[in-house]
Write a protein that holds these residues in place. Structure first.
Motif, PDB file in Angstrom:
ATOM      1  N   UNK A  25      41.788  32.224  33.559  1.00 39.00           N
ATOM      2  CA  UNK A  25      40.421  32.456  33.067  1.00 39.00           C
ATOM      3  C   UNK A  25      40.156  33.946  32.926  1.00 39.00           C
ATOM      4  N   UNK A  26      40.586  34.698  33.933  1.00 41.55           N
ATOM      5  CA  UNK A  26      40.469  36.140  33.860  1.00 41.55           C
ATOM      6  C   UNK A  26      41.459  36.788  34.822  1.00 41.55           C
ATOM      7  N   UNK A  27      41.913  37.990  34.454  1.00 33.64           N
ATOM      8  CA  UNK A  27      42.822  38.772  35.283  1.00 33.64           C
ATOM      9  C   UNK A  27      42.153  40.102  35.581  1.00 33.64           C
ATOM     10  N   UNK A  28      42.111  40.457  36.852  1.00 37.33           N
ATOM     11  CA  UNK A  28      41.483  41.711  37.271  1.00 37.33           C
ATOM     12  C   UNK A  28      42.545  42.647  37.831  1.00 37.33           C
ATOM     13  N   UNK A  29      42.523  43.886  37.359  1.00 36.81           N
ATOM     14  CA  UNK A  29      43.486  44.902  37.784  1.00 36.81           C
ATOM     15  C   UNK A  29      42.757  46.069  38.421  1.00 36.81           C
ATOM     16  N   UNK A  48      45.891  43.124  42.118  1.00 41.08           N
ATOM     17  CA  UNK A  48      45.477  42.308  40.968  1.00 41.08           C
ATOM     18  C   UNK A  48      45.098  40.925  41.459  1.00 41.08           C
ATOM     19  N   UNK A  49      44.273  40.249  40.690  1.00 37.52           N
ATOM     20  CA  UNK A  49      43.892  38.868  41.008  1.00 37.52           C
ATOM     21  C   UNK A  49      43.808  38.064  39.731  1.00 37.52           C
ATOM     22  N   UNK A  50      44.157  36.788  39.846  1.00 38.50           N
ATOM     23  CA  UNK A  50      44.144  35.893  38.692  1.00 38.50           C
ATOM     24  C   UNK A  50      43.271  34.693  39.029  1.00 38.50           C
ATOM     25  N   UNK A  51      42.228  34.475  38.245  1.00 38.85           N
ATOM     26  CA  UNK A  51      41.363  33.306  38.394  1.00 38.85           C
ATOM     27  C   UNK A  51      41.695  32.316  37.290  1.00 38.85           C
ATOM     28  N   UNK A  52      42.007  31.091  37.685  1.00 41.35           N
ATOM     29  CA  UNK A  52      42.356  30.061  36.714  1.00 41.35           C
ATOM     30  C   UNK A  52      41.102  29.482  36.086  1.00 41.35           C
ATOM     31  N   UNK A  53      41.295  28.711  35.016  1.00 38.36           N
ATOM     32  CA  UNK A  53      40.174  28.032  34.375  1.00 38.36           C
ATOM     33  C   UNK A  53      39.482  27.146  35.396  1.00 38.36           C
ATOM     34  N   UNK A  58      35.876  57.870  36.961  1.00 40.83           N
ATOM     35  CA  UNK A  58      37.101  57.269  36.444  1.00 40.83           C
ATOM     36  C   UNK A  58      37.053  55.772  36.663  1.00 40.83           C
ATOM     37  N   UNK A  59      37.838  55.048  35.896  1.00 43.21           N
ATOM     38  CA  UNK A  59      37.880  53.591  35.986  1.00 43.21           C
ATOM     39  C   UNK A  59      38.510  53.170  37.316  1.00 43.21           C
ATOM     40  N   UNK A  60      37.886  52.217  37.968  1.00 46.18           N
ATOM     41  CA  UNK A  60      38.419  51.678  39.227  1.00 46.18           C
ATOM     42  C   UNK A  60      39.010  50.289  39.035  1.00 46.18           C
ATOM     43  N   UNK A  61      38.462  49.537  38.072  1.00 43.63           N
ATOM     44  CA  UNK A  61      38.867  48.139  37.921  1.00 43.63           C
ATOM     45  C   UNK A  61      38.560  47.669  36.508  1.00 43.63           C
ATOM     46  N   UNK A  62      39.410  46.795  35.995  1.00 44.57           N
ATOM     47  CA  UNK A  62      39.143  46.178  34.696  1.00 44.57           C
ATOM     48  C   UNK A  62      39.406  44.685  34.794  1.00 44.57           C
ATOM     49  N   UNK A  63      38.521  43.901  34.224  1.00 39.84           N
ATOM     50  CA  UNK A  63      38.671  42.445  34.201  1.00 39.84           C
ATOM     51  C   UNK A  63      38.877  42.000  32.760  1.00 39.84           C
TER      52      UNK A  63
END
Length: 364
Positions: free
Chosen positions: A261-265, A270-275, A73-78
């Motif tokens: 830049x990218x959001x990981x769930x 969750x985490x958010x990386x800026x440009x 099963x899926x654990x994480x998506x970016x």
């Protein structure tokens, strides 16, 4: 005093010169690993012909992927902000990443962290292809440690006797004899590269010796805590995750961070990386959320995160040159590549001088 340092420089250089050239060359190759992978396999990372319609919601992509999985099963998506890039999905079992078309939810391909050519180069760079990561890791570690002594002794040898000779020590006489040109290139190029190479050695030993890593982290007032447990289970138990909340979380974070830049769930986090332009490329805003409602329950800005995490990111960024974008990466690449030539020019100088001494003995 210089004679002592010269002997140290010469003996260590002759003993481990080829090893140092190998480490520097493989390190140079790895600097642009991500960029080279994308050039070699663009279909894995990019959508070849992006349609006009909007991308699928992350929760819908996860749902479609889960339907195709039998015992996983899926654990994480970016989710990248660039609409031409594929989503990256990690599964609960295995270490491979799936690259998923954001418009059709079809899997474009998959790869592990150390797959293919660059995986082999990484294993050569860090462990000399030693699968046990014991003797190879030790040889590389002690080799880099001795390289630090070579660089320091080289700096001491380089220091001219008077200020008048300072300019000469920085120059390479291309019109002189071949022997003189190689000698000047070794001496002058060596002094230009000495400090950058020392920085690469100091940060690189972070992955070789626990005692070095502890000291390095201690310099920044923190300590290293490994997030890995001792042994990993052969088959992990699947965790039940409510993916419906992921879409609500994504919408909220996308609205709060329009320049992301990218959001990981993942499961409740969750985490958010800026440009990214300059700084720690691993820096991100951390969130926790309610898995049933998608309500954000906790927010930890990068500035408030543990110092240990920041130091870890910075050590990696400095070692691979990723802290300053393409410009610093290019410099790091050149430093490592030219660093690989220093032992070779050193061998040549030693061979020429030894040949000259033999001629003198024969002549006398």
């Amino acid at each position: 005093m210089k004679k002592v340092f010269f002997r140290i420089h010469q003996i260590l250089g002759l003993a481990i010169g080829l090893l140092i050239s190998l480490i520097c060359l493989t390190g140079a190759i790895l600097v642009f690993e991500d960029e080279c992978r994308e050039l070699a396999s663009p279909q894995l990372y990019f959508v070849s012909d992006p349609p006009v319609q909007a991308r699928l919601e992350p929760s819908e992509v996860v749902e479609r992927i889960n339907r195709t999985l039998e015992d996983d099963a899926v654990a994480r998506i970016t989710v990248p902000s660039d609409t031409t890039r594929n989503y990256v999905v990690q599964l609960q079992r295995g270490d491979k990443s799936l690259y998923v078309n954001p418009y059709t939810a079809t899997v474009a391909g998959q790869r592990g962290k150390r797959d293919g050519f660059f995986g082999d180069v990484m294993r050569l760079h860090r462990w000399l292809l030693d699968g046990s990561r014991t003797w190879g890791k030790a040889i590389v570690g002690y080799g880099v440690l001795l390289f630090i002594f070579i660089l320091i002794s080289g700096i001491v040898i380089w220091v001219p006797k008077s200020v008048k000779n300072l300019k000469q020590h920085f120059q390479i006489k291309t019109k002189a004899s071949r022997q003189r040109m190689w000698y000047d290139s070794h001496r002058s190029l060596g002094i230009y590269l000495a400090i950058p190479l020392l920085i690469l050695c100091i940060t690189g030993l972070n992955w070789s010796f626990p005692w070095w890593r502890s000291g390095l982290y201690g310099l920044f007032g923190t300590q290293f805590n490994s997030s890995k447990s001792g042994k990993t289970e052969e088959k992990k138990e699947l965790v039940s995750i409510s993916y419906l909340a992921w879409q609500e979380v994504f919408r909220r974070l996308e609205a709060q961070h329009p320049s992301y830049r990218q959001i990981t769930l993942e499961n409740g986090e969750a985490s958010v990386a800026e440009q990214f332009t300059w700084g720690n490329p691993r820096a991100s805003e951390k969130y926790r959320f309610d898995q049933r409602t998608g309500e954000i329950t906790e927010h930890t800005p990068y500035t408030e995160q543990p110092r240990q995490q920041k130091v870890r990111g910075w050590i990696y960024a400095v070692h691979v040159g990723s802290w300053g974008g393409w410009f610093i990466k290019s410099i790091t690449f050149l430093v490592a590549l030219l660093g690989a030539t220093l032992p070779l020019t050193g061998y040549y100088i030693y061979w020429v001088k030894r040949k000259q001494r033999k001629k003198k003995k024969q002549g006398s």
